[in-house]
Design a protein around this motif. Sequence first.
Motif, PDB file in Angstrom:
ATOM      1  N   ASP A 134     -38.948 -61.383 -17.218  1.00 40.05           N
ATOM      2  CA  ASP A 134     -38.296 -60.820 -18.406  1.00 40.05           C
ATOM      3  C   ASP A 134     -38.723 -59.370 -18.616  1.00 40.05           C
ATOM      4  N   LEU A 135     -40.032 -59.125 -18.518  1.00 36.49           N
ATOM      5  CA  LEU A 135     -40.536 -57.769 -18.733  1.00 36.49           C
ATOM      6  C   LEU A 135     -39.983 -56.810 -17.687  1.00 36.49           C
ATOM      7  N   ILE A 136     -40.027 -57.200 -16.425  1.00 38.85           N
ATOM      8  CA  ILE A 136     -39.558 -56.294 -15.371  1.00 38.85           C
ATOM      9  C   ILE A 136     -38.077 -55.970 -15.551  1.00 38.85           C
ATOM     10  N   LYS A 137     -37.278 -56.968 -15.842  1.00 38.25           N
ATOM     11  CA  LYS A 137     -35.842 -56.716 -16.009  1.00 38.25           C
ATOM     12  C   LYS A 137     -35.587 -55.774 -17.178  1.00 38.25           C
ATOM     13  N   ARG A 138     -36.283 -55.979 -18.288  1.00 42.01           N
ATOM     14  CA  ARG A 138     -36.065 -55.114 -19.444  1.00 42.01           C
ATOM     15  C   ARG A 138     -36.562 -53.696 -19.177  1.00 42.01           C
ATOM     16  N   TRP A 139     -37.661 -53.579 -18.415  1.00 40.52           N
ATOM     17  CA  TRP A 139     -38.158 -52.241 -18.119  1.00 40.52           C
ATOM     18  C   TRP A 139     -37.233 -51.524 -17.146  1.00 40.52           C
ATOM     19  N   CYS A 140     -36.602 -52.254 -16.238  1.00 39.00           N
ATOM     20  CA  CYS A 140     -35.596 -51.641 -15.365  1.00 39.00           C
ATOM     21  C   CYS A 140     -34.447 -51.063 -16.177  1.00 39.00           C
ATOM     22  N   GLU A 141     -34.042 -51.791 -17.214  1.00 41.62           N
ATOM     23  CA  GLU A 141     -32.969 -51.305 -18.077  1.00 41.62           C
ATOM     24  C   GLU A 141     -33.387 -50.027 -18.793  1.00 41.62           C
ATOM     25  N   LEU A 142     -34.608 -50.012 -19.314  1.00 47.88           N
ATOM     26  CA  LEU A 142     -35.087 -48.815 -19.993  1.00 47.88           C
ATOM     27  C   LEU A 142     -35.168 -47.640 -19.019  1.00 47.88           C
ATOM     28  N   GLY A 143     -35.658 -47.907 -17.808  1.00 49.38           N
ATOM     29  CA  GLY A 143     -35.755 -46.841 -16.821  1.00 49.38           C
ATOM     30  C   GLY A 143     -34.411 -46.246 -16.460  1.00 49.38           C
ATOM     31  N   ALA A 144     -33.381 -47.073 -16.441  1.00 49.55           N
ATOM     32  CA  ALA A 144     -32.047 -46.586 -16.091  1.00 49.55           C
ATOM     33  C   ALA A 144     -31.539 -45.554 -17.082  1.00 49.55           C
ATOM     34  N   PHE A 145     -31.960 -45.676 -18.336  1.00 46.82           N
ATOM     35  CA  PHE A 145     -31.510 -44.755 -19.388  1.00 46.82           C
ATOM     36  C   PHE A 145     -32.636 -43.806 -19.790  1.00 46.82           C
ATOM     37  N   SER A 146     -33.411 -43.400 -18.803  1.00 46.13           N
ATOM     38  CA  SER A 146     -34.420 -42.356 -18.928  1.00 46.13           C
ATOM     39  C   SER A 146     -34.072 -41.259 -17.930  1.00 46.13           C
ATOM     40  N   PRO A 147     -34.489 -40.026 -18.180  1.00 40.91           N
ATOM     41  CA  PRO A 147     -34.103 -38.952 -17.250  1.00 40.91           C
ATOM     42  C   PRO A 147     -34.609 -39.171 -15.826  1.00 40.91           C
ATOM     43  N   VAL A 148     -35.771 -39.833 -15.702  1.00 42.49           N
ATOM     44  CA  VAL A 148     -36.306 -40.189 -14.391  1.00 42.49           C
ATOM     45  C   VAL A 148     -36.624 -41.678 -14.411  1.00 42.49           C
ATOM     46  N   MET A 149     -36.211 -42.391 -13.372  1.00 43.20           N
ATOM     47  CA  MET A 149     -36.467 -43.830 -13.239  1.00 43.20           C
ATOM     48  C   MET A 149     -37.452 -44.032 -12.096  1.00 43.20           C
ATOM     49  N   ARG A 150     -38.662 -44.486 -12.418  1.00 46.24           N
ATOM     50  CA  ARG A 150     -39.706 -44.609 -11.395  1.00 46.24           C
ATOM     51  C   ARG A 150     -40.467 -45.915 -11.595  1.00 46.24           C
ATOM     52  N   SER A 151     -40.579 -46.686 -10.540  1.00 47.77           N
ATOM     53  CA  SER A 151     -41.315 -47.947 -10.614  1.00 47.77           C
ATOM     54  C   SER A 151     -42.779 -47.742 -10.244  1.00 47.77           C
ATOM     55  N   HIS A 152     -43.607 -48.709 -10.625  1.00 45.34           N
ATOM     56  CA  HIS A 152     -45.041 -48.670 -10.338  1.00 45.34           C
ATOM     57  C   HIS A 152     -45.494 -50.096 -10.054  1.00 45.34           C
ATOM     58  N   GLU A 153     -46.384 -50.258  -9.079  1.00 46.64           N
ATOM     59  CA  GLU A 153     -46.899 -51.587  -8.768  1.00 46.64           C
ATOM     60  C   GLU A 153     -48.035 -52.014  -9.688  1.00 46.64           C
ATOM     61  N   GLY A 154     -48.600 -51.071 -10.472  1.00 46.34           N
ATOM     62  CA  GLY A 154     -49.652 -51.411 -11.410  1.00 46.34           C
ATOM     63  C   GLY A 154     -51.033 -51.391 -10.787  1.00 46.34           C
ATOM     64  N   ASP A 157     -33.816 -62.128  -7.205  1.00 42.97           N
ATOM     65  CA  ASP A 157     -33.310 -61.918  -8.561  1.00 42.97           C
ATOM     66  C   ASP A 157     -33.833 -60.608  -9.149  1.00 42.97           C
ATOM     67  N   LEU A 158     -35.135 -60.376  -9.025  1.00 41.49           N
ATOM     68  CA  LEU A 158     -35.710 -59.142  -9.561  1.00 41.49           C
ATOM     69  C   LEU A 158     -35.187 -57.929  -8.798  1.00 41.49           C
ATOM     70  N   LEU A 159     -35.078 -58.052  -7.503  1.00 46.00           N
ATOM     71  CA  LEU A 159     -34.574 -56.937  -6.709  1.00 46.00           C
ATOM     72  C   LEU A 159     -33.131 -56.613  -7.067  1.00 46.00           C
ATOM     73  N   ALA A 160     -32.332 -57.628  -7.316  1.00 48.55           N
ATOM     74  CA  ALA A 160     -30.943 -57.394  -7.720  1.00 48.55           C
ATOM     75  C   ALA A 160     -30.886 -56.668  -9.061  1.00 48.55           C
ATOM     76  N   SER A 161     -31.775 -57.035  -9.977  1.00 50.82           N
ATOM     77  CA  SER A 161     -31.809 -56.360 -11.282  1.00 50.82           C
ATOM     78  C   SER A 161     -32.188 -54.900 -11.127  1.00 50.82           C
ATOM     79  N   PHE A 162     -33.235 -54.642 -10.334  1.00 49.22           N
ATOM     80  CA  PHE A 162     -33.647 -53.253 -10.125  1.00 49.22           C
ATOM     81  C   PHE A 162     -32.527 -52.459  -9.461  1.00 49.22           C
ATOM     82  N   ALA A 163     -31.920 -53.028  -8.434  1.00 44.61           N
ATOM     83  CA  ALA A 163     -30.867 -52.311  -7.716  1.00 44.61           C
ATOM     84  C   ALA A 163     -29.696 -51.984  -8.640  1.00 44.61           C
ATOM     85  N   ALA A 164     -29.295 -52.943  -9.463  1.00 37.97           N
ATOM     86  CA  ALA A 164     -28.164 -52.718 -10.365  1.00 37.97           C
ATOM     87  C   ALA A 164     -28.459 -51.599 -11.345  1.00 37.97           C
TER      88      ALA A 164
END
Length: 665
Positions: free
Chosen positions: A507-527, A541-548
């Motif tokens: 849930d967290l990863i999918k929602r953060w992907c959405e937030l990243g999409a509507f930010s000037p820069v979208m960057r993932s982190h492994e933590g 499933d997670l990869l499809a969400s990030f890709a979309a």
Amino acid sequence: MQERGLEQGPEQGFTCHLAGREVLCSTPQRPAFSLASGQPDVRMVRGNFEIGDSPTGRVALAAARMEGDDLLLSEAPGAAPLLRLSARGDSLQVTALNPGHDRVWIELTAQPGEHIWGGGEQMSYLDLSGRRFPIWTSEPGVGRDKSTELTRLMDEQGMAGGDYWWTNYPQPTFLSSRLYACHLDSSAYSVLDFTDPARHGIEVWEGSFSLEFFAADDIAALVGALSTRFGRQPALPDWAIGGAIVGLKEGDASFARLDAIIAAGAEVSALWCEDWIGIRQTTFGRRLFWDWSWNEARYPGLPARIAALKERGIRFLGYVNPYLANDGVQYQEALAGGHLALRQDSDEPYLVDFGEFDCGVVDFTNPASLDWFAERVIGREMLDFGLSGWMADFGEYLPVDLRLHDGSDPMLLHNRWPVLWAEANARAIASRGKTGEAVFFMRAGFSGVQAYCPLLWAGDQSVDFTRHDGINTVLTAALSAGLVGNAYSHSDVGGYTSLHGNVRTPDLIKRWCELGAFSPVMRSHEGNRPDDNLQIDSSDDLLASFAAMSRVHAALAPYVRHLSDEAVATGLPVQRPLFLHYFEEALFAVQDQYLYGADMLVAPVVEADAAARTVILPGDTPWRHLWSGEDFAPGTHIVDAPYGQPPVFYLPSSDFAPLFATLKA
């Protein structure tokens, strides 16, 4: 700035006005200035601070008299003056006349119902009214909420829990709903105190400084004036906004993972491997080896890899910070060159504990040392090597008990340190003619960092939805920092800090992907603990969400280019509080949604397991739902939010409406 109402005699007092607004009023009954002598008590553990003071001889300055164009303040009529006020244009120079007085308290005029914003990059509150904010760059803490078990555990481990005001990037600047702003031009420890509805308090641990005031007819013009004062960032390059920046740190295996992410349909503009310099395993998690050059064992053949990626239109990014591990090669080079800050009691380098390893501090007060780091490390080891950008981490850790090259008081340099660090990065990029092309991003900051740092990132959020340290703090950070001259902000998609069993959920990863999409820069982190946490490619499933969502981000690039060009021209940030264009009191404290430019409104889902959320649509014209194309009247609505379709709206009259319409589900 005008002083008016000064009278001689026992009832003397004075007021200061700015463009018709009373900003200061001092009377014998309630003096606006007082001063004392302080004795700071500062303790630092791995970038977390406890700061105390024992001021003595505090004196309220109840009397004032003119001397030429200046005001001299004293304890009582006829007493020796203790403070000089000099008005110069729209600034007020404050000077203690006794060198021992290094604590000054100021009370500015407040009005009922007044709202306050700013304070640098604040994580917990956009509206500062009713709260007190110490200004000291530090680790923000983990949890940042004294009522939670995570914060309690972290406080037990090196004072690391934090509180609502702890931030990597504080700034003693505030904006008022009365359409003026005040900036304290001092790097000293200070406090902005908005707990008294009748007075705005400013506490300064320095005896000489100035207060700068700005006024405007609307809030957007006020924000623009502040951006002019502190410096505007260049436009973001096309590669930084044209796709997602994928953060991986698995050595050579990162490249195969990147190819799989792209094969899944992700739009990727860059690969970010912060471990390009090697790793060091600690109890905190997978840390990096702080010697800033290519680690061939972990990334064999990296120059050829970088060249191959560039041919595919993909940049390579790395990592650097301003400290050198004492078991690294560059530490010995810095030591031999005299580039390290020293202990106060000897000529030995001062070592800082960063958590199971010690580092020297490159002394940026020495111009030769700043040049050495900019050229030798960033220029040769990074830019010439082929990096197009990097995380320029830390900057908050300058201790207050070391010896600096220029003799500066570390108590006054501590807040300035992130600015010097940003300058080193910017200077290196300029030396290669790549300003506006190479991009570094920072979490630490202070007044003036805007002139050097092209992109903020919101720091090390916990991997959760918690009120003071989760995904929602990213929004507050971007909005508050944007008001004081920082046009661009983004965050670690997925969050960063995972401790005491706190791990990412799908849930967290999918929602953060959405937030990243509507930010000037979208960057993932492994933590900090990649092996314990879900990643964007942990499941189909997670990869499809990030890709979309990466495709959404890439599709919006023409609009973000417009917003970036607008930021250069006007100083307005890309992500904006609702009140920046709809100046209504009901919107002054809204911090869980934002305007993406003037034409789009984004209401990210920042609560766990939510399938809908409440959205405020301001103004007096309809807003169009991005995914359905349905028009919504202004007002408050409960909007469905399935994964991949966070509540996003746009104005049908926008020049970019045809572009937005292409994203319709």
